[in-house]
Design an enzyme around this catalytic site. Structure first.
Site, PDB file in Angstrom:
ATOM      1  N   ARG A  65      55.661 -30.598 150.762  1.00 31.45           N
ATOM      2  CA  ARG A  65      56.264 -30.291 149.445  1.00 31.45           C
ATOM      3  C   ARG A  65      57.517 -29.449 149.608  1.00 31.45           C
ATOM      4  O   ARG A  65      58.514 -29.625 148.900  1.00 31.45           O
ATOM      5  CB  ARG A  65      55.235 -29.553 148.564  1.00 31.45           C
ATOM      6  CG  ARG A  65      54.131 -30.464 148.048  1.00 31.45           C
ATOM      7  CD  ARG A  65      52.974 -29.664 147.500  1.00 31.45           C
ATOM      8  NE  ARG A  65      53.358 -28.764 146.439  1.00 31.45           N
ATOM      9  CZ  ARG A  65      52.716 -27.640 146.124  1.00 31.45           C
ATOM     10  NH1 ARG A  65      51.634 -27.276 146.797  1.00 31.45           N
ATOM     11  NH2 ARG A  65      53.137 -26.889 145.152  1.00 31.45           N
ATOM     12  N   LYS A 122      41.964 -23.386 147.908  1.00 33.55           N
ATOM     13  CA  LYS A 122      41.694 -22.273 148.837  1.00 33.55           C
ATOM     14  C   LYS A 122      40.652 -21.326 148.256  1.00 33.55           C
ATOM     15  O   LYS A 122      39.798 -20.801 148.968  1.00 33.55           O
ATOM     16  CB  LYS A 122      43.006 -21.553 149.167  1.00 33.55           C
ATOM     17  CG  LYS A 122      43.887 -22.414 150.082  1.00 33.55           C
ATOM     18  CD  LYS A 122      45.267 -21.849 150.306  1.00 33.55           C
ATOM     19  CE  LYS A 122      46.181 -22.065 149.149  1.00 33.55           C
ATOM     20  NZ  LYS A 122      47.613 -22.026 149.404  1.00 33.55           N
ATOM     21  N   SER A 165      46.623 -26.523 144.922  1.00 30.09           N
ATOM     22  CA  SER A 165      46.830 -25.809 146.183  1.00 30.09           C
ATOM     23  C   SER A 165      46.118 -24.450 146.148  1.00 30.09           C
ATOM     24  O   SER A 165      45.349 -24.095 147.049  1.00 30.09           O
ATOM     25  CB  SER A 165      48.341 -25.642 146.413  1.00 30.09           C
ATOM     26  OG  SER A 165      48.618 -24.682 147.379  1.00 30.09           O
ATOM     27  N   HIS A 182      42.627 -13.726 142.844  1.00 33.95           N
ATOM     28  CA  HIS A 182      43.836 -14.268 143.460  1.00 33.95           C
ATOM     29  C   HIS A 182      45.043 -13.922 142.601  1.00 33.95           C
ATOM     30  O   HIS A 182      44.992 -14.018 141.378  1.00 33.95           O
ATOM     31  CB  HIS A 182      43.727 -15.792 143.570  1.00 33.95           C
ATOM     32  CG  HIS A 182      44.938 -16.411 144.209  1.00 33.95           C
ATOM     33  ND1 HIS A 182      45.127 -16.433 145.568  1.00 33.95           N
ATOM     34  CD2 HIS A 182      46.022 -17.003 143.666  1.00 33.95           C
ATOM     35  CE1 HIS A 182      46.277 -17.022 145.845  1.00 33.95           C
ATOM     36  NE2 HIS A 182      46.843 -17.368 144.712  1.00 33.95           N
ATOM     37  N   ASP A 199      45.899 -28.650 152.500  1.00 34.70           N
ATOM     38  CA  ASP A 199      46.932 -27.884 151.787  1.00 34.70           C
ATOM     39  C   ASP A 199      48.049 -27.468 152.740  1.00 34.70           C
ATOM     40  O   ASP A 199      49.219 -27.478 152.364  1.00 34.70           O
ATOM     41  CB  ASP A 199      46.313 -26.646 151.119  1.00 34.70           C
ATOM     42  CG  ASP A 199      47.384 -25.829 150.399  1.00 34.70           C
ATOM     43  OD1 ASP A 199      48.009 -26.381 149.480  1.00 34.70           O
ATOM     44  OD2 ASP A 199      47.615 -24.677 150.779  1.00 34.70           O
TER      45      ASP A 199
HETATM   46  N1  URA Z   1      50.906 -20.685 146.317  1.00 31.60           N
HETATM   47  C1  URA Z   1      50.073 -21.606 146.851  1.00 31.60           C
HETATM   48  O1  URA Z   1      49.100 -21.274 147.509  1.00 31.60           O
HETATM   49  N2  URA Z   1      50.362 -22.909 146.633  1.00 31.60           N
HETATM   50  C2  URA Z   1      51.410 -23.334 145.922  1.00 31.60           C
HETATM   51  O2  URA Z   1      51.587 -24.520 145.760  1.00 31.60           O
HETATM   52  C3  URA Z   1      52.268 -22.358 145.386  1.00 31.60           C
HETATM   53  C4  URA Z   1      51.994 -21.026 145.596  1.00 31.60           C
END
Ligand code: URA
Length: 434
Positions: free
Chosen positions: A168, A187, A183, A82, A161
């Site tokens: 947010r 994932k 977050s 990632h 999320d």
């Molecule tokens: N990328 C994400 O997936 N989540 C965040 O909170 C910030 C960047």
């Protein structure tokens, strides 16, 4: 249990139990807890922070809020990767076939671009015919058959999320390290990999502007991975200028093909070998990251990595002829050069400004609903440290629509700082957190 008490406890700076965190995530995902209480909770977290244990519990509760990929039918250790996002970051396009060519299966879920950063799924969709919406069974079958697949994240991956991120965004609570870390990692955990390699970007084009913040975020994510039973390593890498030379979907696929063919830009190759070396090590296919990088360099040199990309494109319905004939990728109608206003050395290139200029040309989305133009974008001829003469091209804009051409041209010109003194080069890989 009452949400009011959980908010108050966090506001006063106490550590929450796993049950309290799960109560919040279940209740908020099911719409039993209203936005105003979730917003108050997020603000309490913003100011009071979360302990590593609380952050891991939040992450696991979020990961369990929707679909979770089951990769158990794919033999071996699956390593995910990632990037926290940057400008010109096409590493996934290179890494997936490269690591697969080393015999390590890669099952990758990727996202779409928003704002000044691009998304892997959009880039791959610039290959004519390429399908990113495989069923879970077809996804696993392709990884078993070819060793590599890249698909769009399922719509129901970590719904907690999706809701929390949107909240947010409008409550000034995005830039909280535990909230970003949970977050991202929720994932990754739902995506089913056994191990995770993170590329945490630091600099003008990144979420984390300073290296210090990037290291703190990297530490938080690696801690979550460890507490969640996934081996996780993070590289903190520079995003003070775009990665490689191309920004824009088809242009980035072209650069990824060049890199897989062993003739890509040095910074992109260096980063892919560094990340890939870590992936091979976590998969048990290399004794050390350095040895892994060496194995991968050989696969770039002998054409096997490029052959794997061809196979992956064909398996996903794309036209594999783009590998040998990249002109089959979408091409823009016009090319406009951006000349340098001065002579000297390039001392800085504001990555975010280049990303925004590419978005203005149509390569990116201002809002989630925007359609993108795969053909357009920017190719940089000069990178930090290069010598430039007045009037010499800094970059070429690949253009279809002309409405915002002047703004984009000015943005690219303004992104460059030209100075008299050759700047000290900072390393691309700033550190490893493991
Ligand atoms: N990328 C994400 O997936 N989540 C965040 O909170 C910030 C960047």
């Amino acid at each position: 249990m009452r949400m009011y008490d959980i908010i108050l406890k966090k506001r006063r700076g106490f550590e929450l139990t796993r049950e309290e965190i799960e109560f919040f995530i279940h209740g908020y995902t099911a719409a039993d807890i209203p936005d105003y209480q979730a917003a108050a909770f997020l603000m309490a977290v913003f100011f009071q922070g979360l302990t590593p244990r609380e952050t891991a519990d939040l992450t696991l509760a979020m990961a369990a809020s929707g679909d979770q990929a089951d990769l158990s039918a794919v033999p071996g250790r699956k390593v995910d990767k990632h990037s926290t996002g940057g400008v010109g970051d096409k590493t996934t396009l290179v890494l997936v076939p490269l690591v697969a060519a080393a015999g390590v299966p890669v099952a990758k879920m990727s996202g779409r671009g928003l704002g000044h950063t691009g998304g892997t799924v959009d880039k791959l969709e610039s290959v004519p015919g390429f399908k990113v919406d495989l069923s879970p069974d077809d996804f696993v079958a392709q990884v078993r058959a070819v060793g590599a697949a890249v698909v769009a994240q399922s719509g129901n991956l970590v719904p907690a999320d999706k809701k929390l991120y949107a909240l947010r965004d409008v409550t000034a609570t995005v830039d909280s390290i535990p909230l970003i870390a949970s977050s991202v990692m929720s994932k990754k955990i739902a995506a089913g990999g056994d191990a995770i390699v993170l590329d945490v970007k630091a600099g003008s084009g990144a979420f984390m502007r300073s290296a210090e913040d990037a290291f703190t975020l990297a530490r938080a994510m690696v801690d979550i991975g460890r507490l969640a039973g996934r081996d996780t390593v993070a590289l903190v890498t520079g995003m003070d200028q775009p990665l490689g030379r191309s920004v824009g979907n088809a242009l980035e696929v072209r650069e990824a093909i060049d890199t897989l063919a062993g003739r890509g830009p040095a910074d992109l190759k260096e980063l892919c070998l560094a990340l890939g070396g870590q992936m091979l090590t976590l998969a048990g296919a290399a004794p050390t990251p350095e040895a892994g990088s060496g194995q991968l360099a050989a696969l770039l040199a002998d054409g096997r990595a490029l052959a794997k990309f061809r196979d992956m494109i064909a398996a996903q319905g794309g036209d594999p002829r783009v590998i040998d004939e990249p002109d089959r990728l979408p091409r823009a109608a016009r090319q406009e050069t951006v000349p340098s206003g001065a002579a000297g050395h390039v001392t800085a290139i504001q990555a975010e400004a280049v990303g925004r200029a590419a978005m203005l040309l149509g390569a990116g989305r201002r809002t989630r609903e925007d359609r993108i133009d795969h053909a357009v974008g920017i190719v940089l001829h000069k990178k930090t440290g290069d010598r430039v003469e007045a009037g010499e091209p800094l970059a070429t804009l690949h253009v279809n629509r002309t409405e915002e051409l002047d703004t984009a041209r000015r943005a690219v010109q303004g992104a460059y700082t030209i100075g008299r003194v050759l700047p000290a080069q900072s390393p691309l890989v700033l550190g490893v957190v493991g």
